[in-house]
Write a protein that holds these residues in place. Structure first.
Motif, PDB file in Angstrom:
ATOM      1  N   ILE A  26      51.090  45.873  40.545  1.00 40.69           N
ATOM      2  CA  ILE A  26      51.503  45.970  41.948  1.00 40.69           C
ATOM      3  C   ILE A  26      51.868  47.409  42.305  1.00 40.69           C
ATOM      4  CG2 ILE A  26      53.378  45.369  43.544  1.00 40.69           C
ATOM      5  CD1 ILE A  26      53.361  42.553  42.247  1.00 40.69           C
ATOM      6  N   LYS A  27      52.626  48.072  41.427  1.00 46.76           N
ATOM      7  CA  LYS A  27      53.064  49.445  41.700  1.00 46.76           C
ATOM      8  C   LYS A  27      51.876  50.404  41.756  1.00 46.76           C
ATOM      9  CE  LYS A  27      57.572  48.658  39.564  1.00 46.76           C
ATOM     10  NZ  LYS A  27      58.407  48.863  38.354  1.00 46.76           N
ATOM     11  N   ARG A  28      50.883  50.185  40.900  1.00 42.97           N
ATOM     12  CA  ARG A  28      49.709  51.062  40.895  1.00 42.97           C
ATOM     13  C   ARG A  28      48.956  50.976  42.226  1.00 42.97           C
ATOM     14  NH1 ARG A  28      48.721  48.920  35.749  1.00 42.97           N
ATOM     15  NH2 ARG A  28      46.929  47.731  36.539  1.00 42.97           N
ATOM     16  N   TYR A  29      48.793  49.762  42.733  1.00 49.30           N
ATOM     17  CA  TYR A  29      48.071  49.603  44.005  1.00 49.30           C
ATOM     18  C   TYR A  29      48.904  50.080  45.189  1.00 49.30           C
ATOM     19  CZ  TYR A  29      44.053  47.191  42.007  1.00 49.30           C
ATOM     20  OH  TYR A  29      42.906  46.900  41.303  1.00 49.30           O
ATOM     21  N   LEU A  30      50.218  49.890  45.115  1.00 47.42           N
ATOM     22  CA  LEU A  30      51.073  50.402  46.182  1.00 47.42           C
ATOM     23  C   LEU A  30      50.984  51.928  46.259  1.00 47.42           C
ATOM     24  CD1 LEU A  30      54.276  48.191  45.782  1.00 47.42           C
ATOM     25  CD2 LEU A  30      52.693  48.165  47.714  1.00 47.42           C
ATOM     26  N   ASP A  31      50.893  52.579  45.105  1.00 47.58           N
ATOM     27  CA  ASP A  31      50.765  54.039  45.073  1.00 47.58           C
ATOM     28  C   ASP A  31      49.480  54.502  45.764  1.00 47.58           C
ATOM     29  OD1 ASP A  31      53.149  54.364  43.756  1.00 47.58           O
ATOM     30  OD2 ASP A  31      52.261  54.523  41.754  1.00 47.58           O
ATOM     31  N   LYS A  32      48.493  53.600  45.807  1.00 51.04           N
ATOM     32  CA  LYS A  32      47.219  53.912  46.468  1.00 51.04           C
ATOM     33  C   LYS A  32      47.218  53.495  47.947  1.00 51.04           C
ATOM     34  CE  LYS A  32      44.639  53.162  42.161  1.00 51.04           C
ATOM     35  NZ  LYS A  32      43.609  52.313  41.487  1.00 51.04           N
ATOM     36  N   LYS A  33      48.408  53.096  48.437  1.00 46.24           N
ATOM     37  CA  LYS A  33      48.583  52.677  49.837  1.00 46.24           C
ATOM     38  C   LYS A  33      47.786  51.411  50.156  1.00 46.24           C
ATOM     39  CE  LYS A  33      50.979  56.429  50.358  1.00 46.24           C
ATOM     40  NZ  LYS A  33      52.464  56.355  50.329  1.00 46.24           N
ATOM     41  N   ILE A  34      47.683  50.527  49.181  1.00 42.02           N
ATOM     42  CA  ILE A  34      46.976  49.257  49.367  1.00 42.02           C
ATOM     43  C   ILE A  34      48.001  48.129  49.508  1.00 42.02           C
ATOM     44  CG2 ILE A  34      45.448  47.584  48.229  1.00 42.02           C
ATOM     45  CD1 ILE A  34      44.006  49.965  46.932  1.00 42.02           C
ATOM     46  N   GLU A  35      47.772  47.246  50.477  1.00 44.30           N
ATOM     47  CA  GLU A  35      48.672  46.119  50.713  1.00 44.30           C
ATOM     48  C   GLU A  35      48.499  45.080  49.591  1.00 44.30           C
ATOM     49  OE1 GLU A  35      50.808  45.670  53.686  1.00 44.30           O
ATOM     50  OE2 GLU A  35      50.419  47.830  53.583  1.00 44.30           O
ATOM     51  N   ILE A  36      49.607  44.451  49.210  1.00 40.95           N
ATOM     52  CA  ILE A  36      49.593  43.472  48.115  1.00 40.95           C
ATOM     53  C   ILE A  36      49.745  42.058  48.670  1.00 40.95           C
ATOM     54  CG2 ILE A  36      50.648  42.753  45.947  1.00 40.95           C
ATOM     55  CD1 ILE A  36      49.564  45.622  45.865  1.00 40.95           C
ATOM     56  N   LEU A  37      48.839  41.171  48.286  1.00 37.99           N
ATOM     57  CA  LEU A  37      48.986  39.742  48.563  1.00 37.99           C
ATOM     58  C   LEU A  37      49.418  39.079  47.263  1.00 37.99           C
ATOM     59  CD1 LEU A  37      45.783  39.041  50.688  1.00 37.99           C
ATOM     60  CD2 LEU A  37      47.996  39.963  51.395  1.00 37.99           C
ATOM     61  N   TYR A  38      50.560  38.402  47.308  1.00 36.50           N
ATOM     62  CA  TYR A  38      51.142  37.828  46.088  1.00 36.50           C
ATOM     63  C   TYR A  38      51.193  36.304  46.216  1.00 36.50           C
ATOM     64  CZ  TYR A  38      54.417  37.176  42.187  1.00 36.50           C
ATOM     65  OH  TYR A  38      55.020  36.777  41.016  1.00 36.50           O
ATOM     66  N   ILE A  39      50.328  35.635  45.480  1.00 40.66           N
ATOM     67  CA  ILE A  39      50.327  34.168  45.482  1.00 40.66           C
ATOM     68  C   ILE A  39      51.482  33.694  44.614  1.00 40.66           C
ATOM     69  CG2 ILE A  39      49.038  32.087  44.892  1.00 40.66           C
ATOM     70  CD1 ILE A  39      46.459  33.747  45.216  1.00 40.66           C
ATOM     71  N   GLY A  40      52.425  33.009  45.239  1.00 41.53           N
ATOM     72  CA  GLY A  40      53.598  32.582  44.490  1.00 41.53           C
ATOM     73  C   GLY A  40      54.373  31.510  45.233  1.00 41.53           C
ATOM     74  N   LYS A  41      55.499  31.182  44.676  1.00 40.24           N
ATOM     75  CA  LYS A  41      56.349  30.127  45.230  1.00 40.24           C
ATOM     76  C   LYS A  41      57.592  30.759  45.836  1.00 40.24           C
ATOM     77  CE  LYS A  41      58.681  25.816  43.894  1.00 40.24           C
ATOM     78  NZ  LYS A  41      58.991  24.908  42.764  1.00 40.24           N
ATOM     79  N   SER A  42      57.825  30.502  47.106  1.00 36.77           N
ATOM     80  CA  SER A  42      58.997  31.053  47.786  1.00 36.77           C
ATOM     81  C   SER A  42      60.282  30.612  47.089  1.00 36.77           C
ATOM     82  CB  SER A  42      59.019  30.581  49.244  1.00 36.77           C
ATOM     83  OG  SER A  42      60.169  31.064  49.906  1.00 36.77           O
ATOM     84  N   GLY A  43      61.175  31.567  46.841  1.00 34.02           N
ATOM     85  CA  GLY A  43      62.452  31.255  46.216  1.00 34.02           C
ATOM     86  C   GLY A  43      62.424  31.268  44.707  1.00 34.02           C
ATOM     87  N   HIS A  44      61.246  31.326  44.117  1.00 30.87           N
ATOM     88  CA  HIS A  44      61.159  31.373  42.654  1.00 30.87           C
ATOM     89  C   HIS A  44      61.585  32.762  42.185  1.00 30.87           C
ATOM     90  CE1 HIS A  44      59.421  31.397  38.609  1.00 30.87           C
ATOM     91  NE2 HIS A  44      59.377  30.078  38.684  1.00 30.87           N
ATOM     92  N   PRO A  45      62.362  32.863  41.106  1.00 32.47           N
ATOM     93  CA  PRO A  45      62.862  34.179  40.677  1.00 32.47           C
ATOM     94  C   PRO A  45      61.761  35.167  40.305  1.00 32.47           C
ATOM     95  CG  PRO A  45      63.361  32.485  39.034  1.00 32.47           C
ATOM     96  CD  PRO A  45      62.937  31.775  40.277  1.00 32.47           C
ATOM     97  N   GLU A  46      60.624  34.668  39.779  1.00 32.54           N
ATOM     98  CA  GLU A  46      59.533  35.597  39.461  1.00 32.54           C
ATOM     99  C   GLU A  46      58.946  36.185  40.740  1.00 32.54           C
ATOM    100  OE1 GLU A  46      55.126  35.754  37.400  1.00 32.54           O
ATOM    101  OE2 GLU A  46      56.500  34.167  36.765  1.00 32.54           O
ATOM    102  N   SER A  47      58.764  35.341  41.756  1.00 32.62           N
ATOM    103  CA  SER A  47      58.281  35.840  43.044  1.00 32.62           C
ATOM    104  C   SER A  47      59.289  36.793  43.675  1.00 32.62           C
ATOM    105  CB  SER A  47      58.016  34.669  44.007  1.00 32.62           C
ATOM    106  OG  SER A  47      56.865  33.956  43.628  1.00 32.62           O
TER     107      SER A  47
END
Length: 303
Positions: free
Chosen positions: A111-132
């Motif tokens: 995630i950090k590598r793509y953010l450094d490239k100014k790319i938006e991140i879509l994160y498939i996950g569960k709302s409220g889950h600690p990993e998310s």
């Protein structure tokens, strides 16, 4: 009763690592875990017996949980945490021990590598889950939680995206959402991060034997990977499926007219609990009440 022991099942490397890290702090003063070290209440209780306290509050973030700790050592759970959490802990002069799963760290790094490239991140996950929670807090403005296709529909289709995911998600759900995203968004890179342990456990459940007429998935209701195993067993393998925490949750009604069972377990489920379920089912005979007696659960054997 005939019982298939689904392989692989149970503990993954990240869970083993987290438990071993926590156990090394046994009987020391002021040892706290921010949330459940892994999602299994029996493990939490067994660690409490070693003097390791779990700090948890429904709806509270890891950062908010830190407000409940004033001294000593905090352990970051296998699900990971943001840099803000770790920095806050250090500002409070707390000793920080990181038990984050290596696969979660790998996703954070991606995630950090793509953010450094100014790319938006879509994160498939569960709302409220600690990993998310840990992943999204890396950059709440440029990381977008995706739970359904509707979340994808609400995005700006002209931006550049990469799509990744919580490591414990259903690989089938992740695939469907990734395929859908490719039809809606003009510029998207797929970087699926379902961990290998999750993948092979889910594939084993999907290919379960035809003669199985009931499936038991052993695990904590908080465990996302356990929930996904049960969902795949029910919806993809089309089996009557029960998610149970231990042998104590098995009822006679679940076993009525059943001849062949299969047993699997979540990645944070102690082998001891799963083996109790397997052994109970093996000796069970619906027409013999002497086989109804269940074993006691010894917390000393959980870890």
């Amino acid at each position: 009763m005939k019982v298939y022991q689904v392989i692989p099942r149970g503990y993954c490397k990240g869970v083993i690592q987290a438990i071993e890290i926590a156990k090394k702090q046994a009987y020391q003063d002021d040892i706290y875990i921010l949330g459940m070290i892994v999602h299994n209440q029996y493990i939490v209780d067994a660690l409490e017996n070693l003097g390791i306290k779990t700090i948890d509050k429904k709806g509270a973030s890891r950062e908010e949980l830190l407000d409940l700790v004033d001294q000593g050592t905090v352990i970051i759970t296998a699900h990971g945490a943001s840099e803000q959490v770790i920095n806050k802990a250090r500002k409070k002069n707390l000793n920080v021990i990181d038990a984050t799963c290596p696969d979660v760290i790998k996703t954070h790094d991606l995630i950090k590598r793509y953010l450094d490239k100014k790319i938006e991140i879509l994160y498939i996950g569960k709302s409220g889950h600690p990993e998310s929670e840990g992943a999204l807090s890396i950059d709440s403005k440029h990381i977008h939680l995706i739970e359904t296709k509707k979340d994808i529909d609400n995005l700006n289709p002209n931006l550049v995206y990469v799509i990744t995911n919580q490591t414990t998600m259903s690989l089938y759900d992740v695939y469907d959402l990734c395929e859908y995203a490719k039809t809606v968004l003009k510029n998207i890179t797929i970087a699926k991060e379902t961990c290998q342990a999750t993948t092979i456990r889910q594939e084993a459940i999907a290919k379960i034997n035809d003669d199985v007429d009931v499936v038991f998935i052993v695990g904590d209701p908080h465990s996302n990977n356990t929930q996904k195993l049960a969902s795949i067993s029910s919806n993809k393998a089309n089996k009557t499926t029960y998610m149970i925490e231990s042998v104590n949750d098995i009822t006679l009604e679940m076993l009525k007219d059943k001849k062949v069972a299969a047993v699997s377990s979540g990645a944070s489920t102690p082998t001891y609990l799963t083996n109790q379920v397997i052994n109970y089912l093996k000796q069970f005979n619906y027409h013999d009440t002497s086989t109804y007696i269940k074993p006691n659960i010894d917390l000393n054997k959980i870890l």
